[in-house]
Design an enzyme around this catalytic site. Structure first.
Site, mmCIF file in Angstrom:
data_model
loop_
_atom_site.group_PDB
_atom_site.id
_atom_site.type_symbol
_atom_site.label_atom_id
_atom_site.label_comp_id
_atom_site.label_asym_id
_atom_site.label_seq_id
_atom_site.Cartn_x
_atom_site.Cartn_y
_atom_site.Cartn_z
ATOM 1 N N HIS A 28 32.915 43.459 39.416
ATOM 2 C CA HIS A 28 32.270 43.829 38.152
ATOM 3 C C HIS A 28 30.778 44.117 38.292
ATOM 4 C CE1 HIS A 28 35.836 42.933 35.844
ATOM 5 N NE2 HIS A 28 35.900 41.714 36.319
ATOM 6 N N GLU A 55 44.261 34.990 36.218
ATOM 7 C CA GLU A 55 43.672 35.781 35.134
ATOM 8 C C GLU A 55 44.702 36.386 34.188
ATOM 9 O OE1 GLU A 55 39.883 37.888 36.858
ATOM 10 O OE2 GLU A 55 41.570 38.332 38.176
ATOM 11 N N ASP A 79 39.087 36.418 31.476
ATOM 12 C CA ASP A 79 40.166 37.374 31.730
ATOM 13 C C ASP A 79 41.499 36.878 31.197
ATOM 14 O OD1 ASP A 79 39.048 39.624 33.574
ATOM 15 O OD2 ASP A 79 38.197 37.769 34.354
#
Length: 251
Positions: free
Chosen positions: A45, A149, A175
């Protein structure tokens, strides 16, 4: 200083790891020098490329801070490249099944125990070994961290935890809440039930747990529930401290 993998399995140490989204060796060095047990260089990310990742890994040298890398996906080609830059471990996103977990573990090990190709031309210098001595020194000292996640991962968590070679399990609340359709609802009963299932499976398999803690109250709560590792975020720490300084200016 012992490698993170050894501390996870052979101590009861509580540890910190800070997620580095800022592409800066200076930031990473400051965190390592401040005593961080690990940094997670975020290539999933964050705005970090391979050149920055190499510099950030190198910036932890001379400290006991373990440089881990979160890759963009559980792909052996990505694993090989960042380990060959000198990473001490991999954080694998979106592990859904036991087979995913087995592939993750195998990607970090050389044959006959895995499928990692040989090429630690940069990594051997980071760890102070001759090129050909790197596997013997580092293969058994690399940390394999899996992120939980998704609802699929929760459903398969007992089978995932039965896979040999997992060193740390992180049920990622941001997530996971999103995948459950409960984005940011961290107190929702369904999310808490999912978290509890993951925690119970990890405890039964004797796999250490980690999670995000953005303040001391959250950290104490995690430790009370048996977590060993707490995580923060460089950009959030920077933002929080800046906001505190702004508050000092209020009349």
């Amino acid at each position: 200083m012992a490698h993170m993998k050894h501390r996870l399995h052979h101590s009861t140490d509580r540890m910190t790891m800070h997620i580095c989204t800022i592409p800066s060796a200076t930031v990473t060095q400051a965190l390592a020098a401040a005593g961080a047990d690990a940094v997670i260089i975020d290539m999933e990310h964050g705005a970090i490329g391979y050149t920055e990742a190499h510099a950030m890994i190198a910036a932890t040298a001379g400290t006991h801070c373990a440089p881990l890398v979160r890759i963009a996906e559980a792909d052996a080609r990505l694993v090989k490249r960042v380990l060959d830059l000198g990473a001490e471990g991999i954080v694998f996103p979106l592990i859904r099944t036991a087979e995913d977990a087995r592939r993750a573990v195998a990607s970090m090990r050389y044959p006959p125990n895995g499928n990692r190709g040989f090429g630690p031309f940069i990594a051997h210098s980071r760890w102070g070994t001759a090129l050909t001595e790197y596997p013997a020194k580092m293969e058994d000292n690399l940390t394999c961290c899996l992120l939980v996640e998704t609802a699929d991962a929760v459903a398969n968590i007992d089978e995932i935890c039965a896979v040999e070679g997992i060193d740390l399990l992180v049920p990622a609340m941001f997530d996971l809440s999103t995948d459950l359709g409960l984005m940011g609802q961290f107190d929702h009963p369904d999310l808490l039930a999912a978290m509890g299932k993951v925690e119970a499976a990890a405890k039964a398999a004797n796999i250490p747990l980690g999670n995000a803690a953005l303040n001391e109250t959250q950290a104490r709560s995690l430790f009370d529930r048996g977590y060993r590792v707490i995580a923060g975020f460089d950009v959030l720490w920077l933002r929080e401290k800046t906001m505190q300084a702004q508050a000092w200016c209020a009349e």
